[in-house]
Design an enzyme around this catalytic site. Sequence first.
Site, PDB file in Angstrom:
ATOM      1  N   LYS A 214       0.842  -1.198   0.000  1.00 10.35           N
ATOM      2  CA  LYS A 214       0.000   0.000   0.000  1.00 10.35           C
ATOM      3  C   LYS A 214       0.880   1.253   0.000  1.00 10.35           C
ATOM      4  O   LYS A 214       0.685   2.161  -0.789  1.00 10.35           O
ATOM      5  CB  LYS A 214      -0.902  -0.044   1.234  1.00 10.35           C
ATOM      6  CG  LYS A 214      -1.819   1.136   1.371  1.00 10.35           C
ATOM      7  CD  LYS A 214      -2.793   0.924   2.524  1.00 10.35           C
ATOM      8  CE  LYS A 214      -3.520   2.203   2.853  1.00 10.35           C
ATOM      9  NZ  LYS A 214      -4.487   2.039   3.943  1.00 10.35           N
ATOM     10  N   GLU A 220      10.514  -4.907   4.386  1.00 10.40           N
ATOM     11  CA  GLU A 220      10.555  -6.309   3.956  1.00 10.40           C
ATOM     12  C   GLU A 220      10.222  -6.415   2.470  1.00 10.40           C
ATOM     13  O   GLU A 220      10.910  -7.089   1.700  1.00 10.40           O
ATOM     14  CB  GLU A 220       9.537  -7.154   4.739  1.00 10.40           C
ATOM     15  CG  GLU A 220       9.860  -7.371   6.198  1.00 10.40           C
ATOM     16  CD  GLU A 220       9.299  -6.285   7.103  1.00 10.40           C
ATOM     17  OE1 GLU A 220       9.083  -5.139   6.616  1.00 10.40           O
ATOM     18  OE2 GLU A 220       9.088  -6.570   8.284  1.00 10.40           O
ATOM     19  N   GLY A 275      -4.897  -2.189   5.140  1.00  9.56           N
ATOM     20  CA  GLY A 275      -4.136  -3.341   4.655  1.00  9.56           C
ATOM     21  C   GLY A 275      -4.835  -4.663   4.927  1.00  9.56           C
ATOM     22  O   GLY A 275      -4.979  -5.508   4.037  1.00  9.56           O
ATOM     23  N   ARG A 276      -5.307  -4.849   6.150  1.00 11.81           N
ATOM     24  CA  ARG A 276      -5.916  -6.144   6.508  1.00 11.81           C
ATOM     25  C   ARG A 276      -7.332  -6.284   5.953  1.00 11.81           C
ATOM     26  O   ARG A 276      -7.965  -7.314   6.158  1.00 11.81           O
ATOM     27  CB  ARG A 276      -5.886  -6.325   8.026  1.00 11.81           C
ATOM     28  CG  ARG A 276      -6.540  -5.208   8.807  1.00 11.81           C
ATOM     29  CD  ARG A 276      -6.146  -5.270  10.281  1.00 11.81           C
ATOM     30  NE  ARG A 276      -6.609  -4.138  11.056  1.00 11.81           N
ATOM     31  CZ  ARG A 276      -5.984  -2.976  11.141  1.00 11.81           C
ATOM     32  NH1 ARG A 276      -4.870  -2.780  10.454  1.00 11.81           N
ATOM     33  NH2 ARG A 276      -6.450  -1.996  11.883  1.00 11.81           N
ATOM     34  N   GLU A 361      -4.971  -7.051  15.026  1.00 10.00           N
ATOM     35  CA  GLU A 361      -4.450  -5.748  14.625  1.00 10.00           C
ATOM     36  C   GLU A 361      -5.578  -4.710  14.686  1.00 10.00           C
ATOM     37  O   GLU A 361      -5.336  -3.532  14.927  1.00 10.00           O
ATOM     38  CB  GLU A 361      -3.870  -5.837  13.210  1.00 10.00           C
ATOM     39  CG  GLU A 361      -2.866  -4.745  12.913  1.00 10.00           C
ATOM     40  CD  GLU A 361      -2.117  -4.993  11.614  1.00 10.00           C
ATOM     41  OE1 GLU A 361      -1.114  -5.715  11.641  1.00 10.00           O
ATOM     42  OE2 GLU A 361      -2.549  -4.485  10.582  1.00 10.00           O
ATOM     43  N   HIS A 392      -5.878 -33.930  17.608  1.00 11.72           N
ATOM     44  CA  HIS A 392      -4.828 -34.830  18.084  1.00 11.72           C
ATOM     45  C   HIS A 392      -3.699 -34.055  18.741  1.00 11.72           C
ATOM     46  O   HIS A 392      -2.621 -34.587  18.934  1.00 11.72           O
ATOM     47  CB  HIS A 392      -4.312 -35.685  16.924  1.00 11.72           C
ATOM     48  CG  HIS A 392      -5.414 -36.515  16.331  1.00 11.72           C
ATOM     49  ND1 HIS A 392      -5.683 -37.800  16.731  1.00 11.72           N
ATOM     50  CD2 HIS A 392      -6.377 -36.197  15.420  1.00 11.72           C
ATOM     51  CE1 HIS A 392      -6.739 -38.257  16.071  1.00 11.72           C
ATOM     52  NE2 HIS A 392      -7.179 -37.295  15.270  1.00 11.72           N
ATOM     53  N   LYS A 512       8.120  -0.883  12.356  1.00  5.49           N
ATOM     54  CA  LYS A 512       8.745  -0.452  11.100  1.00  5.49           C
ATOM     55  C   LYS A 512       9.862   0.559  11.389  1.00  5.49           C
ATOM     56  O   LYS A 512      10.942   0.486  10.835  1.00  5.49           O
ATOM     57  CB  LYS A 512       7.697   0.161  10.162  1.00  5.49           C
ATOM     58  CG  LYS A 512       6.693  -0.874   9.606  1.00  5.49           C
ATOM     59  CD  LYS A 512       5.748  -0.277   8.543  1.00  5.49           C
ATOM     60  CE  LYS A 512       4.767  -1.307   8.002  1.00  5.49           C
ATOM     61  NZ  LYS A 512       3.882  -0.839   6.949  1.00  5.49           N
TER      62      LYS A 512
HETATM   63  C1  G6Q Z   1      -2.517  -3.892   7.872  1.00  3.60           C
HETATM   64  C2  G6Q Z   1      -1.281  -3.315   8.358  1.00  3.60           C
HETATM   65  C3  G6Q Z   1      -0.021  -4.027   7.923  1.00  3.60           C
HETATM   66  C4  G6Q Z   1       0.369  -3.734   6.470  1.00  3.60           C
HETATM   67  C5  G6Q Z   1       1.786  -4.215   6.232  1.00  3.60           C
HETATM   68  C6  G6Q Z   1       2.241  -3.974   4.820  1.00  3.60           C
HETATM   69  O1  G6Q Z   1      -3.623  -3.471   8.111  1.00  3.60           O
HETATM   70  O2  G6Q Z   1      -1.247  -1.965   8.066  1.00  3.60           O
HETATM   71  O3  G6Q Z   1      -0.094  -5.411   8.095  1.00  3.60           O
HETATM   72  O4  G6Q Z   1      -0.518  -4.345   5.596  1.00  3.60           O
HETATM   73  O5  G6Q Z   1       2.649  -3.598   7.127  1.00  3.60           O
HETATM   74  O6  G6Q Z   1       2.156  -2.623   4.483  1.00  3.60           O
HETATM   75  P1  G6Q Z   1       2.274  -2.153   2.986  1.00  3.60           P
HETATM   76  O7  G6Q Z   1       1.156  -2.750   2.209  1.00  3.60           O
HETATM   77  O8  G6Q Z   1       2.221  -0.667   3.025  1.00  3.60           O
HETATM   78  O9  G6Q Z   1       3.601  -2.672   2.493  1.00  3.60           O
END
Ligand code: G6Q
Length: 552
Positions: A214, A220, A275-276, A361, A392, A512
Amino acid sequence: MTAMEVGSAPPLTERPTWKALEEHYHKIRHLHLRQIFADDPQRGTRLTAEAAGLHLDYSKHRVTDETLELLLRLADDRGLAERIDAMFSGQKINVTEQRAVLHIALRAPVGERIVVDGADVVPAVHAVLDRMATFTDAVRGGRWKGHTGRPIRNIVNIGIGGSDLGPVMAYEALRHYSRRDMTFRFISNIDGTDFVETTRDLDPQETLFVVCSKTFTTLETLTNAHTARAWCLRALGDEEAVRRHFVAVSTNAEGVAKFGIDPANMFEFWDWVGGRYSMDSAIGLSTMLAVGPEHFRAMLAGFHAMDRHFRTTPLDRNLPVIMGLLAVWYTDFFGAETVAVLPYDQYLKRFPAYLQQLTMESNGKHVTLDGARVDYQTSPIVWGEPGTNGQHSFYQLIHQGTELIPCHFIAFCQSLNPLDGHHDLLMANVFAQTEALAFGKTAGEVESEGTPARLVPHRVFEGNRPTTTILADRLTPEILGSLVALYEHSVFTQGVIWDIDSFDQWGVELGKALAQRIGGELQGDGPPAGGHDSSTTALMRRYLQSRSGSAR
Ligand code: G6Q
């Protein structure tokens, strides 16, 4: 009621509706499901609800009609119906980031109007979906060629958190509908092992990377994307290859261009998609590439059916509301700390991991909308594994341990892989587990089986363990959409009751920033800069010694 009005009203635990629930809890906390069911032979059909292809059985919960009434009164008192409207109408309910929260617009049909800052966002959503479909058809049809003219056979999604967990979960869930002559992989971790193992057997000439971020600033993802670029160029030897082997999904066109991806190969989404909550936006491009545009649109239709249900159904018949209120009931009154999500479907093996992020989150927050420290428990911890495997291992603790763990059983009446006898046995386990958890086995029953006296206490099951059962006919793209939307809106319901912002994630932002700083120190020449505590400094030194080969 607006967010501000809720925020400035008496705190949650001082409200009469909360106090009434507290009092009621003390009255019924020892009431056993054996008794509850004996008192009402219709309960198993009465406490059920249906919507968007999902059947919800909430009869095996430690609630009476009075409990449900009091929970609904609490929901009214918190202005839940108004808050639902506020979300659907594009108000900026993510107050700490001053953003609208409109994942529901991602699945709104053509013609619906949802306005943010004076502009209807639905046409833009469909324009991106159409571009995704055109691109998907070109890749799946072999018309989108790699740099050396070969068709694309491998799709590798690079992203993390919300830009990974949804796509992975959806791909696994819908694998039955996916192209079997193509490979779909996911790289998220900054641990180089993830990249190396994921790409080990792939031919760069036939590999397309979908870089999902986003912000397009996540350490990463950018590190993995740069590594992927180098991997690709090492084999293909020409900068031009990037155009054919990389596409991006982002809200940050500038960042994408800076990385070297042609903005023509970028699929857009918007800051009003968290994001989520983004697996049904362009972040779902890998899903669409796997299952095709038609199945993807069917998934969106499933999401939308649940959205409509959530928005228009009275709260007492509203599936996400019922689930959300039950979560509050156990978290805040019984003191249950966790919820186990137990899908009895191998295709849903990543669903618990996806729900961990969605729930924890969103609602793992310690202050209210206006910044006051809460004096009640917020989000439960979510965990789980597919059944029957979990039976199990950890089910022992759910049946006979000292923790109360409400469980969600998710199952499908028809198997997508109907091997002789398997499915009846799978479903038998669902029904047997929820029955055993609710009703247990008394000492008398154990004795009557001829158990030696010394073993009786060990073989007693107290029961009274609450479960929700969610049934659907088949795991289809539509049903996956409804199921995810059910949980999204249940999480929202809980957040409204707790008066928290379910749509920010300052805890993630902290991680981050911290890693950037220490990363800089580890990559510098000298010893770590000062300013860390003695433990962190010693650990960093130990690492640097080992890295330089001087550790013993
Ligand atoms: C989700 C969070 C988090 C995010 C990641 C990746 O709601 O904000 O999990 O999706 O940190 O972020 P980017 O999509 O910006 O790389």
